[in-house]
Design an enzyme around this catalytic site. Structure first.
Site, PDB file in Angstrom:
ATOM      1  N   CYS A  73       0.808  -1.223   0.000  1.00 47.76           N
ATOM      2  CA  CYS A  73       0.000   0.000   0.000  1.00 47.76           C
ATOM      3  C   CYS A  73       0.841   1.272   0.000  1.00 47.76           C
ATOM      4  O   CYS A  73       0.337   2.350  -0.313  1.00 47.76           O
ATOM      5  CB  CYS A  73      -0.927   0.039   1.214  1.00 47.76           C
ATOM      6  SG  CYS A  73      -1.892  -1.448   1.377  1.00 47.76           S
ATOM      7  N   HIS A 112      -8.605   3.765  -2.399  1.00 53.77           N
ATOM      8  CA  HIS A 112      -7.177   3.466  -2.226  1.00 53.77           C
ATOM      9  C   HIS A 112      -6.717   2.579  -3.375  1.00 53.77           C
ATOM     10  O   HIS A 112      -6.730   1.361  -3.271  1.00 53.77           O
ATOM     11  CB  HIS A 112      -7.024   2.793  -0.860  1.00 53.77           C
ATOM     12  CG  HIS A 112      -5.672   2.223  -0.535  1.00 53.77           C
ATOM     13  ND1 HIS A 112      -4.490   2.679  -1.093  1.00 53.77           N
ATOM     14  CD2 HIS A 112      -5.322   1.239   0.337  1.00 53.77           C
ATOM     15  CE1 HIS A 112      -3.473   1.974  -0.594  1.00 53.77           C
ATOM     16  NE2 HIS A 112      -3.945   1.090   0.274  1.00 53.77           N
ATOM     17  N   CYS A 122       0.246   2.989   6.212  1.00 48.99           N
ATOM     18  CA  CYS A 122       0.510   1.672   6.798  1.00 48.99           C
ATOM     19  C   CYS A 122       0.641   0.675   5.650  1.00 48.99           C
ATOM     20  O   CYS A 122       0.134   0.927   4.555  1.00 48.99           O
ATOM     21  CB  CYS A 122      -0.608   1.256   7.743  1.00 48.99           C
ATOM     22  SG  CYS A 122      -2.238   1.233   6.972  1.00 48.99           S
TER      23      CYS A 122
END
Lengths: 725, 402
Positions: free
Chosen positions: B91, B358, B388
């Site tokens: 991510c 996202h 994160c």
């Protein structure tokens, strides 16, 4: 039609060969055993016999069968200890354990079609032998089982079981079979594709011959054929991936890092399934090597297999007494335990007479038995016929006179010596001379109870565990005056009801109750030290206990724990005893005083809110004042050592005198972690001297209760061990 | 060492990451080419000056495989001299690409680098690339793997975040994003995605729900409860964190980041390169950091990464005007604020991934660009972006408006 019989060894052949119309029949039959078991000698004989058939040009097909009503029950576990010879290298172990699997691969690739014809049960290496054959037929004999249970003893099917099963049923279906060690019926195994045909027992060999004659047996295994694809997809396909992810997590969660076998099996599946079969088989052997070199497998084998087998065979039964059977059993006290004992006894064909303080109570006990039997029928664990027959054997009565004719009476009344004494007198007034009187007391010394008896030689302790129908253990307590004959007959009864006995000598709390109390106590000590109760409970589960000490206290009832704790405290004195009992008992006193008796009263150490999961009392958590909370490993050590030290005290005091029984009783009695083998196995594996050293360190940091008995110190100094393997 | 400067950035709007999403018919190559072309066209940039394109692509398989950024550069008609490389830090990839670009430029290894990312989650779903973490038994055991949603629930349980608090954060994300869009705060950086006829397929983030309320979210069932109990993941979480009594399941689709399609490109270069190309820089990259953190709870990396970057920059938390903390799950920015003692009013001021989505490989660059735009709009000076990351990592970048 020619038929020649060729014995394959000069003496005690395990394998005999017959050739009939070009088909070679290899029959396995070990005369010194009731079930065939794979041993190095069988391996040699089978290989020799097989090679002879391979070399014989007149033989076009081979059948492997058994001369017994079962096929083959597994590998000989006695050799497992030898595989873990001290000083041997992993490569040496690998070499030793490869023999069976290499033979099965040799059978598979020999070039001639081979049929395995199973007259009955094939487990472990027995099923692996079948899987190495090109065609598998089983008889429809009822009760025959097919499975790979090695995982239960900390091993894996290392003779090709994992690699062949996964190539037959695919990744997703193979995982539960291999990691649970599930035993399948012939029909179930057939449905999965592990067995090709199920036939009536009488036509087993004919069906095997027919398969060969009809050309239905390909001498090349599917995975040796070009274009072979793993059923269900490889480890990258969706369904197998999901099965692996779920299995990795659930097995890890269930066993934490204590059990290497399930992980090794998962590796066989994940890593082995995408390899060519020979590399997969080799990988499986390497993983088996890691398991057989790990103490866990030996702990499980020593306790769950050998100790259990010995106990079930009554090896400690005094000799010289004819086998006995209980025809009629009397049970005084028809409460939860009494009804449970009645249930299992009636199911074993024993007539049961139930008595309590009045007819209504006895009747309630009867109804309790009825409900339990009905529930078993509803769960399809029992046929209605057997339920009816069992219930018909149970009678609720009002008068002690109705106990006349009982061979054995078990008293399961409240833990009050006075009341028990009255019961003893009332029973003995009507019982015949040969009748045995047993107490189900969990803590009152048998000798003290026997003081109320007119015939102390016929008095014994039979301590059952709750719930009786599920718990296999019976702790048989021999009083000082209990005769050998009484002990022998009591053991016969335990075997009759198909439970497992351990034998201990007399003393307050005997063996199991003392150790459970020790575990519970240490939980309370941790609480008194300001350790967060969540940490205490989670550490216990991390250690491998089924529930934490606080949850256990709530479950058995804090009033019960309180009663036992004070009883045991009153029986000893000195600084170690004070350290053992004082703080723990004070905590129990407070709980009892506040009316918080655990689950049954709606609150104990836990709160039990309606329709929500239980949780530790908030007040308990905020009272956890220790500035630095200990690491989980430190809490685990205290909880474990409390149990182990108590067991060594029982040993030192002559209460628990048999190492096998001591370890077995722990695992079956209070769910001591099986991967550790048992309390005495822990001492052995730590090394007695090192164990003593660690306990001394705990004395310094936590208190005198961690002091080991002097006898253990001497034992350690002499370099002795409790077990030899 | 020379300064690495941000010259400009563009992003696509984020489309719903399902077959009914507006960008579902757009190939990943086209998504990537869209932002590369837009970046070039608005400056008439001579792309032969661009040394490299570094894109985060977290599922680099199928049409997202084979070094997508290089292929997208070719598709966009960039100079053949422009290289390309695909990276994967889960991510955090989009921000990591910025950091790598900054490192190259600062070290004098490159003059201009386009950083960013590209992810079509509707066409190449998450986990399409497989991987060993949860499937390889030996690794799953050693790493004590639990799925990220359960990590988020573990965080909430350990730190005491209630369902209502998390849902309120989600509502606020939507409110801020809707307001920012209405206020035109994304107009400079968002470029529409067009179909082959030139018609606009999408020009605004597709998943923002302007009137979203706590009542709406309260209807949603926690997503990871069954998984946690049945597969044993809750027990594994507690095995690693024995001070947690029970994992309480509080996260669901409404308070977790949206699954979307999107791409982003950010032009990073040296001062000299900018002068030679006639471009004005917008911000200086002051510091960056990456860090590993505990893999089971997984999502606690941002605070550590931020602290590490601040230390490298010789700055403290109080020196930062704006924070962008990726809203992977509502517990994440909540924990970040708590650890570093930051007022939530300074975090994700224009909404976050709960509202806008996202797109895995691109988000890191998107949120940095969002922060830059807001610094300029508000006249503030410094911003820190952090995310994160799976398997327990964190990445952070600190910029200063020029």
């Amino acid at each position: 039609m020619s038929s020649t019989s060729i014995p394959t060894a000069a003496s005690a052949p395990h394998v005999t060969t017959r050739i009939e119309d070009g088909i070679g029949l290899l029959t396995i039959d070990q005369h010194d055993r009731s079930m065939n078991v794979f041993t190095p000698e069988l391996d040699r004989q089978l290989r020799t016999a097989f090679d002879a058939l391979l070399a014989d040009a007149a033989v076009t097909g081979i059948i492997i069968c058994s001369g017994k009503s079962s096929f083959l029950a597994g590998a000989d576990l006695a050799q497992m200890a030898a595989f873990n010879e001290p000083g041997s290298t992993p490569a040496q172990t690998l070499d030793r354990i490869s023999a069976f699997g290499n033979l099965f691969r040799h059978i598979e690739t020999g070039g001639k079609p081979v049929v395995a014809a199973a007259s009955g049960t094939a487990l472990g290496a027995g099923l692996e032998l079948m899987l190495g054959c090109h065609y598998r037929i089983a008889s429809d004999a009822p009760g025959a089982q097919f499975g790979l249970p090695e995982v239960k003893l900390g091993l894996l099917p290392g003779a090709g079981g994992t690699q062949r099963v996964v190539r037959i049923v695919g990744i997703a279906a193979s995982i539960p079979l291999l990691t649970q060690g599930t035993a399948l019926s012939a029909a179930e195994a057939h449905k999965l594709g592990l067995i090709h045909e199920v036939v009536p027992a009488a036509s087993l060999i004919d069906a095997a011959k027919a398969a060969l004659r009809d050309g239905r047996v390909n001498a090349v295994a599917p995975w040796d054929q070009k274009g072979f694809r793993l059923p269900g997809g490889d480890a990258y396909a969706l369904a197998p991936t999901q099965a692996l992810v779920a299995a990795n997590a659930s097995l890890h969660a269930a066993h934490r890092d204590h059990m290497p076998a399930p992980l090794a099996i998962l590796r066989c599946v994940y890593e082995g399934a995408r390899l060519p079969i020979d590399k997969g088989l080799r990988l499986e052997q390497k993983l088996f090597t890691t398991l057989v070199r790990d103490p866990v497998a030996h702990n499980l084998i020593r306790t769950l297999f050998f100790a259990r087998q010995s106990a079930d065979k009554l090896v400690r039964r005094p000799i010289g007494f004819a086998p006995s059977k209980v025809q009629r059993l009397g049970i005084v006290g028809a409460g939860f335990m009494g009804a449970g004992i009645a249930e299992v006894s009636a199911l074993a064909g024993i007539e049961v007479v139930l008595i309590d303080r009045d007819k209504a109570s006895a009747q309630r006990g009867y109804e309790s038995v009825q409900r339990a039997l009905d529930a078993a029928v509803a769960r399809q664990r029992l046929t209605a016929d057997r339920r009816d027959a069992a219930l018909a054997r149970v009678r609720a009565v009002e008068h002690y006179a109705d106990l006349a004719g009982c061979d054995l009476v078990i008293e399961a009344v409240v833990e009050d010596a006075g009341i028990k004494a009255k019961v003893t007198a009332a029973c003995e007034a009507v019982l015949g001379d040969r009748a045995i009187l047993a107490s189900n007391t969990s803590a009152l010394p048998i000798g003290e109870l026997a003081a109320a008896s007119a015939r102390r030689d016929r008095f014994i302790g039979l301590h059952f565990f709750s719930p009786v129908s599920k718990m296999a253990l019976v702790e048989v307590i021999r009083g000082r005056d209990t005769s050998d004959e009484t002990l022998a007959r009591a053991l016969d009864y335990v075997r009759q009801i198909r439970k497992t006995p351990i034998i201990v000598n007399d003393g307050p709390g005997f063996y199991t109750t003392r150790c459970v109390d020790a575990y519970l106590r240490e939980g309370l000590h941790l609480l008194a030290d300001g350790v967060d109760p969540v940490l205490i409970e989670n550490a216990a589960v991390a250690l491998g206990m089924p529930v934490g000490p606080l949850a256990l206290a709530d479950k058995v009832g804090i009033d019960v724990a309180h009663h036992v704790a004070h009883f045991l405290a009153a029986r000893e004195s000195g600084p170690a005893a004070v350290d053992r009992h004082a703080r723990a008992n004070a905590l129990l006193d407070a709980k009892v005083g506040a009316g918080q008796l655990g689950r049954k009263s709606g609150a104990g150490f836990y709160a039990y809110p309606e329709g929500a999961p239980r949780h530790l009392q908030t007040a308990l958590r905020s009272a956890a004042t220790a500035a630095t909370q200990p690491a989980s490993s430190a809490v685990q050590q205290r909880l474990l050592y409390a149990q182990v030290i108590e067991a060594t005290r029982c040993w030192a005091e002559g209460v628990a005198t048999d190492a096998s029984d001591t370890d077995l009783g722990a695992v079956l009695g209070w769910a001591f972690p099986a991967y550790l083998g048992g309390p005495l196995s822990v001492v052995d594996q730590t090394g007695a001297a090192e164990f003593v050293r660690r306990c001394d360190a705990l004395v310094a940091s936590c208190g005198a209760r961690f002091m080991v008995p002097v006898r253990l110190r001497d034992f350690a100094a002499s370099g002795a061990r409790f077990h030899t393997t | 060492m020379t300064d690495a400067l941000i010259y400009d950035h563009v992003r696509t709007p984020r489309g719903r990451g399902k077959p009914d999403g507006a960008l579902h018919e757009v190939t990943s190559i086209h998504l990537g080419a869209t932002v590369l072309s837009a970046l070039r066209d608005r400056h008439q940039l001579d792309t032969s000056l661009v040394d490299d394109v570094i894109f985060g692509v977290v599922a680099p398989v199928g049409e997202q495989g084979q070094c997508l950024p290089r292929l997208a550069a070719i598709a966009a008609g960039y100079s053949e001299k422009t290289a390309g490389v695909q990276i994967n830090r889960f991510c955090g990839s989009g921000l990591e690409s910025v950091n790598m670009a900054a490192g190259k430029v600062a070290a004098g290894g490159a003059d201009f680098v386009v950083a960013g990312g590209c992810e079509s989650m509707s066409r190449v779903p998450i986990l399409s690339d497989g991987g060993a973490w949860s499937t390889d038994p030996a690794l799953a055991y050693t790493a004590n793997f639990i799925p990220q949603g359960i990590s988020a629930d573990l965080m909430a349980s350990k730190y005491g975040y209630r369902r209502e608090q998390l849902d309120d954060l989600a509502v606020e994300s939507h409110r801020r994003a809707a307001h920012a869009w209405a206020d035109g705060r994304f107009n400079r950086s968002v470029v529409p995605v067009r179909d082959l006829l030139g018609e606009i397929l999408l020009e605004r983030d597709e998943t923002v729900r302007a009137g979203c309320t706590r009542a709406d979210l309260s209807k949603l069932k926690a997503s990871f409860a069954e998984l946690g109990v049945k597969a044993g993941f809750d027990a594994l979480a507690i095995a690693r964190y024995p001070d947690v009594e029970r994992v309480i399941h509080v996260h669901h689709a409404g308070n977790s980041s949206g699954i979307v399609d999107g791409a982003c490109a950010m032009l990073i270069g040296s001062k000299a390169a900018g002068v030679a190309a006639g471009l004005r820089p917008r911000a200086r990259i002051r510091a960056f950091a990456e860090i590993g953190s505990e893999p089971t709870i997984m999502l606690t990396g941002p605070a550590y990464a931020a602290e590490k970057a601040l230390k490298k920059a010789g700055m403290s938390v109080h020196d930062i005007d704006l924070f962008e903390v990726n809203e992977a799950f509502a517990a994440v920015p909540m924990r970040f604020a708590e650890v570093l003692g930051i007022d939530p009013a300074r975090i994700n001021v224009n909404g976050g991934a709960i509202a806008m989505g996202h797109p895995l490989g691109a988000t890191g660059a998107i949120i940095l660009g969002t922060a830059l735009d807001e610094l300029e709009r508000s006249g503030k000076s410094t911003a820190l972006a952090t995310l994160c990351i799976g398997a327990g990592m964190g990445v952070a970048t600190i910029i200063e408006r020029i």
